[in-house]
Design an enzyme around this catalytic site. Structure first.
Site, mmCIF file in Angstrom:
data_model
loop_
_atom_site.group_PDB
_atom_site.id
_atom_site.type_symbol
_atom_site.label_atom_id
_atom_site.label_comp_id
_atom_site.label_asym_id
_atom_site.label_seq_id
_atom_site.Cartn_x
_atom_site.Cartn_y
_atom_site.Cartn_z
ATOM 1 N N ASP A 280 0.847 -1.198 0.000
ATOM 2 C CA ASP A 280 0.000 0.000 0.000
ATOM 3 C C ASP A 280 0.883 1.248 0.000
ATOM 4 O OD1 ASP A 280 -2.286 -1.544 0.147
ATOM 5 O OD2 ASP A 280 -2.783 -1.012 2.214
ATOM 6 N N THR B 40 -9.314 3.626 5.781
ATOM 7 C CA THR B 40 -8.774 2.482 5.029
ATOM 8 C C THR B 40 -8.624 1.257 5.950
ATOM 9 O OG1 THR B 40 -7.427 4.128 3.878
ATOM 10 C CG2 THR B 40 -7.003 1.815 3.349
ATOM 11 N N ASP C 196 -12.111 -4.314 6.696
ATOM 12 C CA ASP C 196 -11.319 -5.540 6.916
ATOM 13 C C ASP C 196 -11.213 -5.845 8.407
ATOM 14 O OD1 ASP C 196 -10.863 -5.619 4.174
ATOM 15 O OD2 ASP C 196 -9.049 -4.392 4.337
ATOM 16 N N SER D 150 -3.457 -0.052 11.557
ATOM 17 C CA SER D 150 -4.454 0.644 12.385
ATOM 18 C C SER D 150 -5.374 -0.345 13.104
ATOM 19 C CB SER D 150 -5.284 1.588 11.509
ATOM 20 O OG SER D 150 -6.169 0.839 10.686
HETATM 21 O O1 RIB Z 1 -9.444 -2.585 2.352
HETATM 22 C C1 RIB Z 1 -8.253 -1.843 2.305
HETATM 23 C C2 RIB Z 1 -7.293 -2.445 1.330
HETATM 24 O O2 RIB Z 1 -7.832 -2.341 0.033
HETATM 25 C C3 RIB Z 1 -5.954 -1.761 1.262
HETATM 26 O O3 RIB Z 1 -5.026 -2.256 2.193
HETATM 27 C C4 RIB Z 1 -5.545 -1.931 -0.194
HETATM 28 O O4 RIB Z 1 -4.461 -2.784 -0.363
HETATM 29 C C5 RIB Z 1 -6.792 -2.438 -0.903
HETATM 30 O O5 RIB Z 1 -6.697 -3.747 -1.236
#
Ligand code: RIB
Length: 297
Positions: A12, A239, A243, A282
């Site tokens: 990233d 970001t 996830d 994070s």
């Molecule tokens: O969800 C965030 C991620 O999306 C980032 O880390 C980037 O690599 C993309 O895949």
């Protein structure tokens, strides 16, 4: 029980900017940082904060060795990560003053997972194990088919949405995690209640979590519906928040049947992740999440 995440690994590159660049515009970034990322990698990091038997499989190029080391350092078993001749996947990420982002992806080695490699990885797992997938690698339909043949519990976060999604058999999925836009796009419905009806009618055995941003999240199965509010936080960088939610929810869900607690736990973790810069870096620890006592929105 083991959790195997067959998922993306990205380098990233974060650009901190006042606003996301507009077409034809050139702007200067306040800072630039290179970090470990990819939806797959981020979710493995989040899973490993809660659960101790997390394995990651996926492909990196010669430039991606630090991603593997990073995952190992986070307590993840990386023996199945393999090196490809293709460079590692990259994400160019702009984050603006409001903490919102915009991402350009280069697939790279993430799309170099062949069937032989997939079979080899899956031969190490069985029906007691969880297979978690996002949509940033190739041969997704094959992995879904093979995981289901082995009677593994399949978890899918079909992000980012692409045309390939129409080849995915949602009947083979145990748990689907989507945001509002993804839920609407898959169901072709413009309203969340209609999306829920669509999933219940077409995939009666599917359990679904829909995240709704500031409106919280909903868990839906054939006979239950549980809602969770979002927490109020100072947004620095969103970001990886999705996830973080996915990793915490999944690791907790397969160990604990209290859906309300799982939703609350995942919501707190993702709220905390928004207060820090970066994606994988994070993701909060279990202790930080347990201590978090934020106000509901
Ligand atoms: O969800 C965030 C991620 O999306 C980032 O880390 C980037 O690599 C993309 O895949």
């Amino acid at each position: 029980m083991k959790i195997i995440n067959f998922g993306s690994l990205n380098i990233d590159i974060f650009f901190r900017v006042n606003h996301i660049v507009r077409p034809g515009e050139t702007i200067s970034a306040q800072s630039i940082e290179k970090r470990a990322g990819g939806k797959g990698l981020n979710q493995s990091v989040a899973l490993a904060k809660v659960f101790d038997k997390v394995y990651h499989a996926g492909s990196i190029g010669m430039d991606g060795a630090f991603l593997k080391d990073y995952l190992t350092g986070e307590g993840i078993d990386t023996r199945f990560i393999r090196e490809s001749d293709i460079p590692t996947g990259n994400a160019i990420i702009q984050v603006d003053d409001k903490g919102e982002n915009s991402i350009v992806l280069y697939k790279g080695a993430n799309f170099d997972n062949d069937k032989e490699y997939i079979d080899e990885v899956l031969s190490n797992f069985d029906k007691n194990d969880i297979l978690i997938l996002q949509n940033e690698i190739n041969n997704m339909d094959y992995i879904i088919k093979k995981g289901s043949e082995k009677e593994m519990k399949l978890v899918l976060n079909p992000s980012p949405i692409t045309d390939e999604i129409k080849n995915f058999d949602f009947n083979k999925i145990d748990l689907l995690l989507v945001n509002e836009t993804e839920a609407k796009e898959i169901s072709k419905c413009d309203d969340i209640e209609k999306c829920i009806d669509y999933f219940r009618e077409n995939y009666p055995n599917l359990k679904i979590v829909i995240t709704l941003g500031e409106r919280g999240s909903i868990f839906v199965s054939k006979d239950s519906k549980v809602c969770q509010n979002a927490y109020k936080v100072e947004a620095v960088d969103s970001t990886g928040a999705g996830d973080t939610f996915t990793g915490f929810f999944v690791a907790e869900f397969y160990q604990n049947n209290d859906i309300k607690k799982c939703l609350e736990f995942a919501t707190k973790a993702s709220a905390l992740s928004v207060t820090k810069q970066g994606a994988s870096i994070s993701i909060p620890s279990m202790k930080e999440v347990e201590k978090f006592n934020g106000d509901i929105l």
